[in-house]
Design an enzyme around this catalytic site. Structure first.
Site, PDB file in Angstrom:
ATOM      1  CD  GLU A   1      -3.370  -1.997   7.144  1.00 27.12           C
ATOM      2  OE1 GLU A   1      -2.621  -2.326   6.799  1.00 27.12           O
ATOM      3  OE2 GLU A   1      -3.900  -1.235   6.815  1.00 27.12           O
TER       4      GLU A   1
ATOM      5  CG  HIS B   1      -5.516   1.651   5.844  1.00 25.30           C
ATOM      6  ND1 HIS B   1      -5.176   2.705   6.344  1.00 25.30           N
ATOM      7  CD2 HIS B   1      -4.647   1.178   5.005  1.00 25.30           C
ATOM      8  CE1 HIS B   1      -3.327   2.400   6.738  1.00 25.30           C
ATOM      9  NE2 HIS B   1      -3.398   1.201   5.708  1.00 25.30           N
TER      10      HIS B   1
ATOM     11  N   GLY C   1       3.184   2.310  10.264  1.00 26.78           N
ATOM     12  CA  GLY C   1       3.854   3.569  10.339  1.00 26.78           C
ATOM     13  C   GLY C   1       4.238   4.106  11.919  1.00 26.78           C
TER      14      GLY C   1
ATOM     15  N   GLY D   1       3.441  -0.963   4.123  1.00 28.05           N
ATOM     16  CA  GLY D   1       3.195   0.238   3.438  1.00 28.05           C
ATOM     17  C   GLY D   1       4.930   0.870   3.831  1.00 28.05           C
ATOM     18  N   GLY D   2       5.415   0.923   5.095  1.00 30.54           N
ATOM     19  CA  GLY D   2       6.768   1.920   4.589  1.00 30.54           C
ATOM     20  C   GLY D   2       7.233   1.053   3.767  1.00 30.54           C
TER      21      GLY D   2
ATOM     22  CG  ASN E   1      -1.789   1.319   1.473  1.00 32.13           C
ATOM     23  OD1 ASN E   1      -2.175   2.179   0.684  1.00 32.13           O
ATOM     24  ND2 ASN E   1      -2.728   1.025   2.713  1.00 32.13           N
ATOM     25  CD1 TRP E   2       3.575   1.389  -2.686  1.00 31.29           C
ATOM     26  CD2 TRP E   2       3.632   1.655  -4.638  1.00 31.29           C
ATOM     27  NE1 TRP E   2       4.053   0.636  -3.479  1.00 31.29           N
ATOM     28  CE2 TRP E   2       4.015   0.637  -4.357  1.00 31.29           C
ATOM     29  CE3 TRP E   2       2.876   2.619  -5.410  1.00 31.29           C
ATOM     30  CZ2 TRP E   2       4.757   0.236  -6.082  1.00 31.29           C
ATOM     31  CZ3 TRP E   2       3.566   2.107  -6.889  1.00 31.29           C
ATOM     32  CH2 TRP E   2       4.499   0.665  -7.504  1.00 31.29           C
ATOM     33  CE  LYS E   3       0.264   3.219   4.744  1.00 32.13           C
ATOM     34  NZ  LYS E   3       0.085   3.108   6.000  1.00 32.13           N
TER      35      LYS E   3
ATOM     36  CB  SER F   1       5.784  -1.975  11.510  1.00 33.47           C
ATOM     37  OG  SER F   1       5.353  -0.456  12.127  1.00 33.47           O
TER      38      SER F   1
ATOM     39  CD  GLU G   1      -2.152   5.315   7.079  1.00 35.76           C
ATOM     40  OE1 GLU G   1      -2.405   5.234   5.651  1.00 35.76           O
ATOM     41  OE2 GLU G   1      -2.337   4.204   7.394  1.00 35.76           O
TER      42      GLU G   1
HETATM   43  P1  13P Z   1       3.232   0.399   7.769  1.00 40.83           P
HETATM   44  O1  13P Z   1       3.437  -0.446   7.064  1.00 40.83           O
HETATM   45  O2  13P Z   1       4.155   1.405   7.191  1.00 40.83           O
HETATM   46  O3  13P Z   1       3.450   0.103   8.986  1.00 40.83           O
HETATM   47  O4  13P Z   1       1.645   1.014   7.349  1.00 40.83           O
HETATM   48  C1  13P Z   1       1.133  -0.817   7.409  1.00 40.83           C
HETATM   49  C2  13P Z   1      -0.096  -0.381   6.532  1.00 40.83           C
HETATM   50  O5  13P Z   1      -0.590   0.863   6.694  1.00 40.83           O
HETATM   51  C3  13P Z   1      -0.528  -0.880   5.477  1.00 40.83           C
HETATM   52  O6  13P Z   1      -2.231  -0.690   4.879  1.00 40.83           O
END
Ligand code: 13P
Length: 256
Positions: free
Chosen positions: A168, A95, A174, A235-236, A9-11, A214, A97
């Protein structure tokens, strides 16, 4: 046997050229993915370019969100028709967020899930997970159950192949904090048991449940070897080719 599904997920990250470079870099390494299903989920504005960059590779492309209405006066929103037109295969729904920053309600998320599943070309990847204060108050399972029941209300069990759940824990996203393999397994086993009650045991046995929060190349193997962890939503660490490929190869090595 459930396949492992690892999605990045590149956000709200990357310029178009950076997104293309990342997608091309991953496509070039796809021969090392083994049996693992791999997806990338770029921002809407990069979907077309990223799809072109991964064409011919086994990498699927998803969207980070969708709106439930078919078309019309919904400024800024993106419909299922638009996603299908771009060749997108699935979209994230709920998600953390979007739940906590954009304040999307369970009812809205349910409409999005149903809109996606109404299109045979699309799948829904529903995210669930508790806040830190909810975990501390021992409400983790209650939160997951509520999010599953509201998010999947009205879903037909026959759509299991187009549905994925991502657990999640919000406190692990993050933050560098990761659920321990046991915490992840406990939440995933609870999720599967809840789905068995909501739908049926066959549905629960078939559905892929990803862990997100993470995930890195260094912790992916331990997490993905848990019996109910069928993949990762990253994510990251999905923004760097080598780190993301490291997660995928760790998944391939668990040989589920
Ligand atoms: P991180 O891997 O950056 O913690 O993000 C997880 C995430 O929200 C994937 O959708």
């Amino acid at each position: 046997m459930r396949k492992i599904f690892i999605a990045g997920n590149w956000k709200m990250n990357l310029t178009k050229s950076e997104a293309i470079a990342l997608a091309s870099g991953l496509a070039a390494k796809s021969s090392s993915f083994g049996n693992v299903e791999v997806g990338v989920i770029p921002a809407f504005v990069h979907i077309d370019a990223v799809s072109a960059a991964v064409k011919g590779s086994p990498i699927s492309v998803g969207a980070q969100d969708v709106y439930f209405e078919k078309n019309g006066a919904f400024t800024g929103e993106i419909s299922t028709d638009m996603l299908v037109d771009l060749g997108v295969q699935y979209a994230l729904v709920g998600h953390s967020e979007r739940r906590h920053i954009l304040k999307e309600s369970d009812e809205l998320l349910n409409k999005k899930v149903l809109a996606l599943l109404a299109r045979k070309e699309l799948g829904a990847l529903l995210c669930v997970g508790e806040l830190l204060e909810e975990r501390k108050a021992e409400k983790t399972f209650a939160v997951i159950e509520h999010q599953l029941k509201t998010g999947l209300a009205g879903v037909d069990a026959s759509h299991v192949d187009r549905l994925v759940i991502a657990y999640e824990p919000v406190w692990a996203i993050g933050t560098g904090l990761t659920a321990s393999p046991q915490q992840a397994q406990d939440a995933h086993a609870f999720t599967r048991a809840t789905l068995a009650k909501m739908f049926n045991p066959d549905f629960a046995n078939k559905i892929q449940i990803q862990y997100g929060g993470s995930v890195k190349a260094s912790n992916a193997g331990e997490l993905l070897s848990q019996p109910d962890v069928d993949g990762a939503l990253v994510g990251g660490a999905s923004l760097k080719v080598d780190e993301f490929v490291g997660i995928i190869t760790a998944g391939a090595a668990t040989k589920k």
